[in-house]
Design a protein around this motif. Structure first.
Motif, PDB file in Angstrom:
ATOM      1  N   TRP A  18       0.838  -1.201   0.000  1.00  0.00           N
ATOM      2  CA  TRP A  18       0.000   0.000   0.000  1.00  0.00           C
ATOM      3  C   TRP A  18       0.875   1.254   0.000  1.00  0.00           C
ATOM      4  O   TRP A  18       1.906   1.312   0.668  1.00  0.00           O
ATOM      5  CB  TRP A  18      -0.929   0.013   1.214  1.00  0.00           C
ATOM      6  N   LYS A  19       0.454   2.275  -0.754  1.00  0.00           N
ATOM      7  CA  LYS A  19       1.237   3.507  -0.906  1.00  0.00           C
ATOM      8  C   LYS A  19       0.379   4.735  -0.597  1.00  0.00           C
ATOM      9  O   LYS A  19      -0.767   4.825  -1.043  1.00  0.00           O
ATOM     10  CB  LYS A  19       1.766   3.620  -2.339  1.00  0.00           C
ATOM     11  N   ASP A  20       0.962   5.680   0.118  1.00  0.00           N
ATOM     12  CA  ASP A  20       0.270   6.940   0.423  1.00  0.00           C
ATOM     13  C   ASP A  20      -0.130   7.689  -0.840  1.00  0.00           C
ATOM     14  O   ASP A  20      -1.147   8.377  -0.864  1.00  0.00           O
ATOM     15  CB  ASP A  20       1.167   7.858   1.272  1.00  0.00           C
ATOM     16  N   GLU A  21       0.655   7.564  -1.894  1.00  0.00           N
ATOM     17  CA  GLU A  21       0.397   8.321  -3.119  1.00  0.00           C
ATOM     18  C   GLU A  21      -0.928   7.930  -3.798  1.00  0.00           C
ATOM     19  O   GLU A  21      -1.455   8.683  -4.603  1.00  0.00           O
ATOM     20  CB  GLU A  21       1.546   8.174  -4.107  1.00  0.00           C
ATOM     21  N   TRP A  22      -1.477   6.768  -3.456  1.00  0.00           N
ATOM     22  CA  TRP A  22      -2.757   6.380  -4.048  1.00  0.00           C
ATOM     23  C   TRP A  22      -3.862   7.326  -3.604  1.00  0.00           C
ATOM     24  O   TRP A  22      -4.761   7.639  -4.377  1.00  0.00           O
ATOM     25  CB  TRP A  22      -3.099   4.941  -3.707  1.00  0.00           C
ATOM     26  N   GLU A  23      -3.819   7.790  -2.385  1.00  0.00           N
ATOM     27  CA  GLU A  23      -4.828   8.750  -1.906  1.00  0.00           C
ATOM     28  C   GLU A  23      -4.690  10.074  -2.664  1.00  0.00           C
ATOM     29  O   GLU A  23      -5.685  10.687  -3.050  1.00  0.00           O
ATOM     30  CB  GLU A  23      -4.693   8.969  -0.403  1.00  0.00           C
ATOM     31  N   GLU A  24      -3.471  10.505  -2.902  1.00  0.00           N
ATOM     32  CA  GLU A  24      -3.237  11.735  -3.674  1.00  0.00           C
ATOM     33  C   GLU A  24      -3.716  11.563  -5.121  1.00  0.00           C
ATOM     34  O   GLU A  24      -4.328  12.464  -5.689  1.00  0.00           O
ATOM     35  CB  GLU A  24      -1.761  12.109  -3.647  1.00  0.00           C
ATOM     36  N   SER A  25      -3.456  10.413  -5.708  1.00  0.00           N
ATOM     37  CA  SER A  25      -3.930  10.144  -7.072  1.00  0.00           C
ATOM     38  C   SER A  25      -5.453  10.214  -7.133  1.00  0.00           C
ATOM     39  O   SER A  25      -6.025  10.776  -8.067  1.00  0.00           O
ATOM     40  CB  SER A  25      -3.459   8.772  -7.543  1.00  0.00           C
ATOM     41  N   TYR A  26      -6.098   9.641  -6.124  1.00  0.00           N
ATOM     42  CA  TYR A  26      -7.563   9.707  -6.060  1.00  0.00           C
ATOM     43  C   TYR A  26      -8.034  11.160  -6.008  1.00  0.00           C
ATOM     44  O   TYR A  26      -8.926  11.557  -6.763  1.00  0.00           O
ATOM     45  CB  TYR A  26      -8.084   8.935  -4.845  1.00  0.00           C
ATOM     46  N   ARG A  27      -7.440  11.955  -5.147  1.00  0.00           N
ATOM     47  CA  ARG A  27      -7.856  13.364  -5.018  1.00  0.00           C
ATOM     48  C   ARG A  27      -7.662  14.115  -6.339  1.00  0.00           C
ATOM     49  O   ARG A  27      -8.514  14.918  -6.730  1.00  0.00           O
ATOM     50  CB  ARG A  27      -7.105  14.037  -3.887  1.00  0.00           C
ATOM     51  N   SER A  49      -9.296  -1.737  -3.115  1.00  0.00           N
ATOM     52  CA  SER A  49      -8.191  -1.986  -2.186  1.00  0.00           C
ATOM     53  C   SER A  49      -7.260  -0.795  -1.985  1.00  0.00           C
ATOM     54  O   SER A  49      -6.680  -0.651  -0.912  1.00  0.00           O
ATOM     55  CB  SER A  49      -7.390  -3.212  -2.637  1.00  0.00           C
ATOM     56  N   THR A  50      -7.133   0.095  -2.977  1.00  0.00           N
ATOM     57  CA  THR A  50      -6.250   1.260  -2.782  1.00  0.00           C
ATOM     58  C   THR A  50      -6.847   2.271  -1.809  1.00  0.00           C
ATOM     59  O   THR A  50      -6.162   3.179  -1.363  1.00  0.00           O
ATOM     60  CB  THR A  50      -5.927   1.974  -4.107  1.00  0.00           C
ATOM     61  N   SER A  51      -8.122   2.104  -1.481  1.00  0.00           N
ATOM     62  CA  SER A  51      -8.765   3.036  -0.550  1.00  0.00           C
ATOM     63  C   SER A  51      -8.681   2.578   0.904  1.00  0.00           C
ATOM     64  O   SER A  51      -9.150   3.281   1.800  1.00  0.00           O
ATOM     65  CB  SER A  51     -10.238   3.226  -0.942  1.00  0.00           C
ATOM     66  N   ILE A  52      -8.073   1.416   1.144  1.00  0.00           N
ATOM     67  CA  ILE A  52      -8.045   0.846   2.495  1.00  0.00           C
ATOM     68  C   ILE A  52      -6.604   0.555   2.918  1.00  0.00           C
ATOM     69  O   ILE A  52      -6.075  -0.532   2.664  1.00  0.00           O
ATOM     70  CB  ILE A  52      -8.873  -0.458   2.563  1.00  0.00           C
ATOM     71  N   PRO A  53      -5.933   1.527   3.555  1.00  0.00           N
ATOM     72  CA  PRO A  53      -4.533   1.335   3.948  1.00  0.00           C
ATOM     73  C   PRO A  53      -4.302   0.119   4.835  1.00  0.00           C
ATOM     74  O   PRO A  53      -3.261  -0.531   4.749  1.00  0.00           O
ATOM     75  CB  PRO A  53      -4.181   2.617   4.698  1.00  0.00           C
ATOM     76  N   GLY A  56      -2.871  -3.248   3.501  1.00  0.00           N
ATOM     77  CA  GLY A  56      -1.426  -3.374   3.362  1.00  0.00           C
ATOM     78  C   GLY A  56      -0.938  -3.637   1.948  1.00  0.00           C
ATOM     79  O   GLY A  56       0.211  -3.366   1.627  1.00  0.00           O
ATOM     80  N   PHE A  57      -1.798  -4.164   1.087  1.00  0.00           N
ATOM     81  CA  PHE A  57      -1.448  -4.452  -0.300  1.00  0.00           C
ATOM     82  C   PHE A  57      -2.644  -4.142  -1.185  1.00  0.00           C
ATOM     83  O   PHE A  57      -3.778  -4.175  -0.724  1.00  0.00           O
ATOM     84  CB  PHE A  57      -1.075  -5.934  -0.464  1.00  0.00           C
ATOM     85  N   ALA A  58      -2.375  -3.860  -2.467  1.00  0.00           N
ATOM     86  CA  ALA A  58      -3.481  -3.572  -3.387  1.00  0.00           C
ATOM     87  C   ALA A  58      -3.008  -3.685  -4.824  1.00  0.00           C
ATOM     88  O   ALA A  58      -1.814  -3.557  -5.111  1.00  0.00           O
ATOM     89  CB  ALA A  58      -4.011  -2.163  -3.138  1.00  0.00           C
TER      90      ALA A  58
END
Length: 84
Positions: A18-27, A49-53, A56-58
């Protein structure tokens, strides 16, 4: 390439930590979609899965669910979505 019964090819699925940058990509994508749909848009949700830290994996794909006032709104803006 491996295949299942019937000869269909198997696709490999990539799973990443899981990566923090996925939340930024979503925004970022959410803001682009807001510009396309404007007042027809009710809400946009980050799903999958990228919305649920805590998982741990997605799969590294940002899944989104759009809620619009009318289903036709999606079809009217189909071409504009391809341009994003």
């Amino acid at each position: 390439m491996a295949s299942i019964k019937g000869g269909l090819p198997l696709r490999k699925t990539r799973i990443d930590p899981w990566k923090d940058e996925w939340e930024e990509s979503y925004r970022n994508e959410k803001e682009k979609l807001k510009e396309v749909f404007k007042e027809e848009l009710v809400d946009i949700f980050h799903i999958g899965s990228t919305s649920i830290p805590a998982i741990g994996f997605a799969k590294p794909i940002i899944d989104m669910l759009l809620a619009c006032l009318h289903a036709k709104t999606l079809h009217r803006n189909d071409f504009r979505l391809w341009l994003l």
